[in-house]
Design an enzyme around this catalytic site. Sequence first.
Site, mmCIF file in Angstrom:
data_model
loop_
_atom_site.group_PDB
_atom_site.id
_atom_site.type_symbol
_atom_site.label_atom_id
_atom_site.label_comp_id
_atom_site.label_asym_id
_atom_site.label_seq_id
_atom_site.Cartn_x
_atom_site.Cartn_y
_atom_site.Cartn_z
ATOM 1 N N GLU A 275 -14.563 -6.725 8.080
ATOM 2 C CA GLU A 275 -13.617 -7.627 7.415
ATOM 3 C C GLU A 275 -12.188 -7.148 7.627
ATOM 4 O O GLU A 275 -11.483 -6.827 6.659
ATOM 5 C CB GLU A 275 -13.916 -7.669 5.913
ATOM 6 C CG GLU A 275 -15.333 -8.096 5.568
ATOM 7 C CD GLU A 275 -15.674 -7.865 4.097
ATOM 8 O OE1 GLU A 275 -14.947 -7.131 3.388
ATOM 9 O OE2 GLU A 275 -16.686 -8.424 3.649
ATOM 10 N N PRO A 276 -11.712 -7.062 8.878
ATOM 11 C CA PRO A 276 -10.344 -6.596 9.093
ATOM 12 C C PRO A 276 -9.334 -7.614 8.563
ATOM 13 O O PRO A 276 -9.511 -8.823 8.754
ATOM 14 C CB PRO A 276 -10.249 -6.488 10.617
ATOM 15 C CG PRO A 276 -11.216 -7.510 11.119
ATOM 16 C CD PRO A 276 -12.357 -7.498 10.137
ATOM 17 N N GLY A 277 -8.316 -7.129 7.901
ATOM 18 C CA GLY A 277 -7.235 -8.003 7.443
ATOM 19 C C GLY A 277 -5.943 -7.577 8.099
ATOM 20 O O GLY A 277 -5.667 -7.909 9.253
ATOM 21 N N ARG A 278 -5.193 -6.766 7.369
ATOM 22 C CA ARG A 278 -3.849 -6.321 7.752
ATOM 23 C C ARG A 278 -3.694 -5.933 9.220
ATOM 24 O O ARG A 278 -2.694 -6.273 9.862
ATOM 25 C CB ARG A 278 -3.535 -5.094 6.890
ATOM 26 C CG ARG A 278 -2.174 -4.499 7.088
ATOM 27 C CD ARG A 278 -2.056 -3.159 6.367
ATOM 28 N NE ARG A 278 -2.596 -3.202 5.023
ATOM 29 C CZ ARG A 278 -1.899 -3.566 3.943
ATOM 30 N NH1 ARG A 278 -0.636 -3.888 4.061
ATOM 31 N NH2 ARG A 278 -2.470 -3.576 2.760
ATOM 32 N N CYS A 343 16.861 -11.939 -9.933
ATOM 33 C CA CYS A 343 17.381 -11.152 -11.058
ATOM 34 C C CYS A 343 16.325 -10.208 -11.610
ATOM 35 O O CYS A 343 15.795 -10.405 -12.709
ATOM 36 C CB CYS A 343 17.939 -12.076 -12.116
ATOM 37 S SG CYS A 343 19.442 -12.845 -11.506
ATOM 38 N N GLU A 344 16.004 -9.203 -10.808
ATOM 39 C CA GLU A 344 15.079 -8.135 -11.177
ATOM 40 C C GLU A 344 15.543 -6.902 -10.406
ATOM 41 O O GLU A 344 15.817 -7.003 -9.202
ATOM 42 C CB GLU A 344 13.643 -8.430 -10.670
ATOM 43 C CG GLU A 344 12.983 -9.632 -11.240
ATOM 44 C CD GLU A 344 12.019 -9.302 -12.377
ATOM 45 O OE1 GLU A 344 11.795 -8.106 -12.666
ATOM 46 O OE2 GLU A 344 11.519 -10.264 -12.965
ATOM 47 N N TYR A 372 0.004 -9.960 4.130
ATOM 48 C CA TYR A 372 0.372 -9.874 2.712
ATOM 49 C C TYR A 372 1.867 -10.160 2.519
ATOM 50 O O TYR A 372 2.537 -9.531 1.711
ATOM 51 C CB TYR A 372 -0.035 -8.504 2.134
ATOM 52 C CG TYR A 372 -1.505 -8.214 2.344
ATOM 53 C CD1 TYR A 372 -2.468 -8.886 1.585
ATOM 54 C CD2 TYR A 372 -1.953 -7.326 3.322
ATOM 55 C CE1 TYR A 372 -3.830 -8.656 1.792
ATOM 56 C CE2 TYR A 372 -3.304 -7.089 3.533
ATOM 57 C CZ TYR A 372 -4.229 -7.760 2.764
ATOM 58 O OH TYR A 372 -5.565 -7.532 2.969
HETATM 59 C C1 LIG Z 1 -8.586 -7.252 1.166
HETATM 60 C C2 LIG Z 1 -9.969 -7.080 1.642
HETATM 61 C C3 LIG Z 1 -10.216 -6.804 2.997
HETATM 62 C C4 LIG Z 1 -9.130 -6.612 4.013
HETATM 63 O O1 LIG Z 1 -8.404 -5.450 3.798
HETATM 64 P P1 LIG Z 1 -7.319 -4.985 4.870
HETATM 65 O O2 LIG Z 1 -6.822 -3.710 4.332
HETATM 66 O O3 LIG Z 1 -6.267 -6.016 4.923
HETATM 67 O O4 LIG Z 1 -8.021 -4.804 6.170
HETATM 68 C C5 LIG Z 1 -11.531 -6.730 3.407
HETATM 69 N N1 LIG Z 1 -12.559 -6.883 2.543
HETATM 70 C C6 LIG Z 1 -12.354 -7.133 1.228
HETATM 71 C C7 LIG Z 1 -13.515 -7.305 0.334
HETATM 72 C C8 LIG Z 1 -11.061 -7.235 0.740
HETATM 73 O O5 LIG Z 1 -10.855 -7.459 -0.560
#
Ligand SMILES: *Cc1c(COP(=O)(O)O)cnc(C)c1O
Length: 419
Positions: A275-278, A343-344, A372
């Site tokens: 599950e790669p994101g970032r 304004c923070e 993000y």
């Molecule tokens: C956020 C998340 C990811 C992705 O995380 P990254 O750090 O962006 O790779 C994968 N799996 C789950 C369950 C998440 O909550």
Amino acid sequence: MDHFQLKNGEIYAEDVPLTRIAQEVASPVYIYSRATLERHARVFRDGLSKLDNPHLAFAIKANPNLAVLKIMANEGYGADVVSGGEMERALAAGMPPEDIIFSGVGKTQEEMRQGLRHNIGQFNIESEPEGEELASVAHAMGQQASATLRINPDVDAQTHAKISTGKAENKFGVAIDEAPAIFDRLASLDGMNLRGVAVHIGSQLGKLEPLETAFEKIGALIAQLRGNGHIITHVDLGGGLGVPHKEGEAYPSPMDYGDMIARVTKDWGVRLMFEPGRVIPANAGVLLTRVIRVKPAKINPFVIVDAAMNDLARPSLYDAFHDFAAVRPNGHKMMANIAGPVCETGDTFAMGREIDTVEAGDLAIFRTAGAYGATMASTYNSRPLVPEVMVDGDKYAIVANRIEPETILAAEQVPDWLD
Ligand SMILES: *Cc1c(COP(=O)(O)O)cnc(C)c1O
């Protein structure tokens, strides 16, 4: 490597000068590079080439823009989703339902039904009560929910506390020592096809060791579950790989990550899921902003830019560092603080940083803003919702409109008893 580079004295996104986008779309605006997204999607896949047919599910919360998802779908990625809304986005981008994984601690029964109606590939269950609800919802629909049990391995991911998810005190997954009993119970329910386990210990990880420790614990758990008579066919290893935010910062490469995984999992005999994101979109996006004015101050001047914490929340949420670069650098440097108009006090991108010298009207970018970033944007202080642009070679398109405060105002009403 990304495609936001200086050419002829100014920063381009691929072959489009950022000054052109500023002129035509105005600022602030997120800008993504198609070539960089595709490159990172392929580099991540290549890193896992030693594995047999891994399932790749882009964690779409990192960047859920439809055009970004379309690119990921074209690259053969499915999606990891954490809400019904994200599920609809993944489907709208053309991702096959069977390639969608549904994660998160707060799935509602309505969201479970939605997933089952679409026949999504897998639910990652985060607790025993959630598993019981999923089984009964699926049973009532005459279906079997394919699922894994998310394990909390109690490993310190050594990242920022707010993006750490694998310690015992975090809300995610079931405690690893309680997992065998919970697995026994959930696997026996009608409506449930519990076929494996999942783990995700945190985000922006700078080292592989915590991941390796977690995966070794998962390996031992798989053996124990099999010993108890369960058939384990799928293991989801989550995401979490960190990305550099500064020139020269060293982060584990997808290749090192893949080698470690091939070594740790070689005897598992399961389909591995990721599950790669970032790691894919972060450095494929920048936030383009214009300096409103430079406000003198006692120590360092404040460079006030037209982007703010509502557009890019990570500095205020996680003290995140985003490199700041003038679009047309003049070769000089200044010491400054960088802040937005909200304004923070938290609406500050940097304090006491050496940056390219800028003055009122100059354009600049925050780098590493493709993950993000826009997805966390809000309209706080009644600011517009920030637009997004996708560049492809020498052309670009607006892929999310700026939503003006009037549009948001139009969704509010005053009850007649206040008249
Ligand atoms: C956020 C998340 C990811 C992705 O995380 P990254 O750090 O962006 O790779 C994968 N799996 C789950 C369950 C998440 O909550």
